[in-house]
Design a protein around this motif. Structure first.
Motif, mmCIF file in Angstrom:
data_model
loop_
_atom_site.group_PDB
_atom_site.id
_atom_site.type_symbol
_atom_site.label_atom_id
_atom_site.label_comp_id
_atom_site.label_asym_id
_atom_site.label_seq_id
_atom_site.Cartn_x
_atom_site.Cartn_y
_atom_site.Cartn_z
ATOM 1 N N ASN A 3 -18.029 -30.356 43.380
ATOM 2 C CA ASN A 3 -17.311 -31.610 43.637
ATOM 3 C C ASN A 3 -16.282 -31.406 44.751
ATOM 4 O OD1 ASN A 3 -15.516 -30.049 42.252
ATOM 5 N ND2 ASN A 3 -15.475 -31.323 40.408
ATOM 6 N N CYS B 79 -16.583 -36.702 41.971
ATOM 7 C CA CYS B 79 -15.359 -36.649 41.183
ATOM 8 C C CYS B 79 -14.474 -37.750 41.738
ATOM 9 C CB CYS B 79 -14.680 -35.288 41.323
ATOM 10 S SG CYS B 79 -12.962 -35.287 40.780
ATOM 11 N N PRO B 80 -14.603 -38.955 41.197
ATOM 12 C CA PRO B 80 -13.851 -40.072 41.769
ATOM 13 C C PRO B 80 -12.339 -39.829 41.718
ATOM 14 C CG PRO B 80 -15.490 -40.856 40.174
ATOM 15 C CD PRO B 80 -15.459 -39.369 40.069
ATOM 16 N N CYS C 161 -13.786 -28.789 34.753
ATOM 17 C CA CYS C 161 -14.431 -29.979 34.180
ATOM 18 C C CYS C 161 -15.911 -29.698 33.968
ATOM 19 C CB CYS C 161 -14.279 -31.168 35.119
ATOM 20 S SG CYS C 161 -12.573 -31.617 35.422
ATOM 21 N N CYS D 39 -17.709 -40.018 36.328
ATOM 22 C CA CYS D 39 -17.823 -38.622 36.776
ATOM 23 C C CYS D 39 -19.291 -38.194 36.810
ATOM 24 C CB CYS D 39 -17.046 -37.717 35.815
ATOM 25 S SG CYS D 39 -17.265 -35.963 36.170
ATOM 26 N N GLN E 139 -10.368 -36.966 41.644
ATOM 27 C CA GLN E 139 -9.678 -36.027 42.540
ATOM 28 C C GLN E 139 -10.263 -36.098 43.956
ATOM 29 O OE1 GLN E 139 -7.099 -34.895 41.239
ATOM 30 N NE2 GLN E 139 -7.492 -34.788 39.036
ATOM 31 N N ALA F 213 -11.069 -29.691 40.268
ATOM 32 C CA ALA F 213 -10.794 -30.991 39.651
ATOM 33 C C ALA F 213 -9.918 -30.854 38.410
ATOM 34 C CB ALA F 213 -12.112 -31.676 39.306
ATOM 35 N N PHE G 9 -15.121 -36.194 30.334
ATOM 36 C CA PHE G 9 -15.125 -36.560 31.748
ATOM 37 C C PHE G 9 -14.526 -37.945 31.988
ATOM 38 C CE2 PHE G 9 -19.264 -34.203 30.947
ATOM 39 C CZ PHE G 9 -18.710 -32.954 31.190
ATOM 40 N N CYS G 10 -13.930 -38.114 33.167
ATOM 41 C CA CYS G 10 -13.364 -39.410 33.551
ATOM 42 C C CYS G 10 -14.494 -40.436 33.749
ATOM 43 C CB CYS G 10 -12.604 -39.310 34.871
ATOM 44 S SG CYS G 10 -11.406 -37.995 34.944
HETATM 45 S S1 SF4 Z 1 -14.655 -33.765 37.873
HETATM 46 FE FE1 SF4 Z 1 -13.166 -35.339 38.465
HETATM 47 S S2 SF4 Z 1 -13.967 -37.240 37.618
HETATM 48 FE FE2 SF4 Z 1 -15.025 -35.555 36.596
HETATM 49 S S3 SF4 Z 1 -13.827 -35.207 34.740
HETATM 50 FE FE3 SF4 Z 1 -13.038 -33.809 36.311
HETATM 51 S S4 SF4 Z 1 -11.343 -34.920 37.263
HETATM 52 FE FE4 SF4 Z 1 -12.553 -36.397 36.117
#
Ligand code: SF4
Ligand code: TPP
Ligand code: SF4
Ligand code: MG
Lengths: 378, 278, 78
Positions: free
Chosen positions: B122, B201-202, B52, B22, B204, B126, B18-19
């Protein structure tokens, strides 16, 4: 002589009988002609052996539930026909990727699309092998009688457990709906293969590390191995991201089958094994070809009929051996020339043209037509 | 790694994919806390689809089958069917669950099969880079609705209720305490439970829909917009203001599918022993 | 009054999202200058004496890298 009993039954019924003997205890299905009897009979029979037959919301769900049941630790199967088989293709790749033993029956009907629901056909020959995405391999068996529906179903479960793969029984409407005598051996007369499971402690176990036969042990769920099973390209420990191991894994899931073809590949010859004229057939067409061979014999014509029972992986060497010395080769099938292409690939003798006797539109070839074909196309 | 992570994470699979910031990782933690509180880790069998959020379960050291996009629910049904004593939990995204897998949600809910679906909302696709989802607000500009989304949102909880789920809740990653409690309730609920989690989801949703890619901003957005309201008659008003009702919406007792199967099998076998087969 | 003996940050997995700093009601964290193994700037525990061991940062950390270690009971008096 094996002990057992003889019963007159539908091809589809014989399939259920064998599946239950083999230990199948989960069936996920969706009604479709001409495979529906398998679902219907399963729904009657499975509760009696503490199994579960579920009519799912579509064929995608049916096969995915089968894959879940397989990892759940149970032998599981589904059956369908053309349009449903299309819907299953992605999940066939899933079963391959997560190495879930299962059996899929395709009782073929006319296509494309909704096609001819009550008519026979053999147009899914390539789809059964190449319908899902990416590089993979699997085993496809083609029964031609109700007896073979029985025998191939036992074999399919055994091979699926041995190789941890989906095994496809590529039947067709004629075989599914024929009602004829089937010999059902007693259970103790049959051999059943079970998936190998790990016994080492969890810490020592590597989930996708193969045994000598190319197949990893299967840590089915809630047996203490806490297994990560993902559909992505994966390394030995089941994680994503290690490109080198992922590539090796893809090669392995192909070679684990293709390096061991001798264990299961089957080609039969009916009639005069030395005859210069040969039919090549699979599935229900074998039946008419056999009659044609017999009729030819009465007329003094020597013919052999080469019956490809295991169509995938294609048994090149067995077919070559079965066709050795043949001067005239006629492929008979209910599509526009699919098995023909394989025979052309395998028999590369410029002086021999691989002829095609093709029937489509749900019209089953009559034995006389085989002989007429031999005469007219000479 | 905190003690919960030490105890339950698959160390050789870290770090999470994950980013930064997230919400999916927060869900990992909340779920593990619930599992730890109940001491039920050995009974778990998880499934997941693709996205994700589908990776949430992979990092937990438990049995998990991660299948195809949208198909986590039928996989869970197959697993449950072969051994009803398992606690089967599915992790799925809003796209995974409501778009490609929407039909499976309906039918699992109507069967009232004992499993838990955790839908991570989210409000976007994503994993594939920010395309419109069935949960995306009308008017939103995404990668595939560059002129604004014309389609109305699908409300997962309402769908689950209508389809016959016997436990339905919605919380957000800004409500970890409530979430843990709800997870525990669901793990012990005999029937089909549906838990929707609004998650940040910061990268996207934040960047494209809400106007900032900062984890703090997106976390605060959830705090500001998720309002506890368990009375459905008040939802319309909250939703009209662009807010999201959260809470434990529904829990009822209804015949559970696998228990009914066992009963039927028993009945049929007894009848057969007496000579009939029905 | 509860207090923290230390706050451990697992530098192998920290992604520097700084949600801990945002969530902490007691202003314990600053953005630090050190980089994690994943090459993100990590939070810095600047005011440990403020920490009430509420556990919010640990519970919210999306990568589970924070461990708030409470002072042992009676330690303050020693
Ligand atoms: S949901 Fe959004 S923040 Fe989380 S891993 Fe996926 S792209 Fe990244
Ligand atoms: C059959 C199929 N179609 C499309 C995709 C591509 N795909 C991967 S993830 C995804 C969307 C996931 O969105 P969501 O379920 O909301 O999960 P998120 O990533 O937002 O957590 C899509 C369309 C796929 N993997 N398989
Ligand atoms: S435990 Fe509470 S007070 Fe202490 S640093 Fe974390 S959030 Fe701040
Ligand atoms: Mg999403």
């Amino acid at each position: 002589m094996k002990k057992g009993r003889i019963k007159v039954m539908l091809g589809n019924e014989a399939c259920v009988e064998a599946a239950l003997l083999a230990g199948c205890r989960f069936y996920g299905g969706y009604p479709i002609t001409p495979a529906t009897e398998i679902l219907e009979i399963m729904s009657r029979r499975l509760p009696l052996v503490d199994g579960l037959c579920l009519q799912m919301e579509d064929e995608i769900a049916a096969l995915v539930a089968v894959v879940g049941a397989s990892w759940g630790g149970t032998k599981a199967m589904t059956a369908t026909s053309g349009p449903g088989f299309c819907l299953m293709q992605e999940a066939i790749g899933l079963a391959v990727a997560v190495e879930a033993p299962c059996v899929i029956v395709n009782v073929q009907r006319g296509g494309p699309a909704s096609g001819q629901s009550t008519s026979t056909a053999q147009g899914d020959f390539y789809q059964a092998r190449y319908g899902s995405n990416g590089d993979y391999s699997l085993i496809v068996l083609c029964p031609s009688t109700a007896q073979e529906m029985f025998d191939h179903t036992i074999k399919a479960f055994n091979l699926s457990e041995r190789f941890r793969i989906p095994v496809i029984i590529l039947s067709d409407e004629v075989v599914g709906h024929i009602r004829e005598k089937v010999f059902i051996p007693d259970a103790d007369q049959l051999t059943f293969v079970e998936r190998k499971v790990p016994t080492v402690p969890m810490e020592e176990f590597v989930i996708f590390k193969p045994e000598e036969n190319g197949v990893p042990l299967m840590p089915t769920f809630n047996t203490g191995y806490k297994s990560p099973v993902i559909s992505q390209a994966k390394s030995l420990n089941g994680n994503r991201g290690n490109a080198k191991e992922a590539v090796e894994n893809i090669r392995r899931i192909v070679s684990k089958i293709e390096d061991h073809m001798d264990e299961f590949a089957e080609v039969q010859v009916y009639g005069d094994e030395k005859a210069e004229t040969a039919f090549v057939t699979f599935g229900s067409v074998c039946r008419a070809a056999r009659s044609a061979v017999d009729m030819g014999k009465e007329k003094g014509l020597a013919i052999r009929s080469v019956e490809v029972k295991t169509v995938w992986p294609f048994p090149d060497h067995l077919v070559r051996r079965a066709l050795a010395g043949a001067k005239r080769i006629v492929v008979a099938e209910m599509n526009l020339g699919m098995l023909q292409r394989e025979i052309e690939r395998v028999i590369r003798q410029p002086e021999i043209k691989i002829e095609l006797f093709s029937k489509i539109g749900g019209i089953y070839p009559q034995p006389q037509e085989f002989l007429r074909f031999l005469e007219e196309k000479r | 790694m905190n003690p919960l992570g030490e105890k339950y994470l698959r160390k050789d699979f870290l770090p999470f994919l994950f980013c930064p910031g997230c919400g999916d990782g927060m869900i990992v933690q909340a779920f593990l806390q619930a599992v730890d509180d109940l001491g039920c880790v050995d009974d778990l069998a998880l499934t997941a689809g693709i996205g994700c959020s589908a990776w949430i379960g992979v990092y937990m050291h438990v049995d998990i089958l991660k299948v195809l996009h949208g198909r986590a629910i039928p996989a869970a049904i197959g697993i449950k069917a072969t051994n009803p004593s398992r606690k089967v939990v599915t992790f799925t995204g809003d796209g995974d669950c409501l778009a490609i897998g929407g039909n499976h949600l309906l039918h699992a809910a109507r069967r009232n099969i004992d499993m838990t679906v955790v839908m991570v909302n989210n409000q976007i696709y994503a994993m594939t880079g920010g395309q419109v989802a069935p949960s995306t607000a009308v008017g939103s500009k995404t990668q595939t609705t560059p002129y604004g989304n014309l389609e109305r949102q699908l409300n997962g909880c309402k769908v689950a209720i209508a389809a016959g789920a016997t436990m339905v809740s919605r919380w957000s990653t800004a409500h970890p305490k409530q979430l843990i409690k709800t997870f525990k309730k669901a793990l012990n609920h005999k029937g089909f439970s549906f838990i929707e989690i609004m998650s940040q989801c910061p990268v996207q949703t934040g960047r494209y829909l809400l106007g900032s890619g900062s984890p703090q901003f997106n976390f605060q957005w959830l705090k500001d917009h998720c309002m506890k309201e368990e009375d459905p008659s008040k939802w319309a008003e909250i939703e009209a203001q662009g807010n999201i009702p959260v809470g434990d919406f529904l829990q009822v007792e209804q015949p559970e599918f696998m228990a009914e199967v066992a009963r039927m099998n028993q009945r049929v076998k007894e009848a057969q022993a007496k000579g009939g087969d029905r | 009054m509860k207090g923290a003996e230390r706050i451990e940050i697992d530098r192998r997995y920290c992604k520097g999202c700084m949600l801990c700093k945002y969530i902490c009601p007691c202003d314990v964290y600053d953005l630090g200058q050190e980089r994690s193994d994943l090459d993100y700037l990590m939070p810095h525990v600047a005011r440990i004496e403020n920490c009430k061991v509420c556990g919010l940062c640990e519970q919210h950390c999306p990568d589970m890298v924070l461990t708030v270690v409470a002072k042992k009971k009676g330690k303050e008096k020693e």
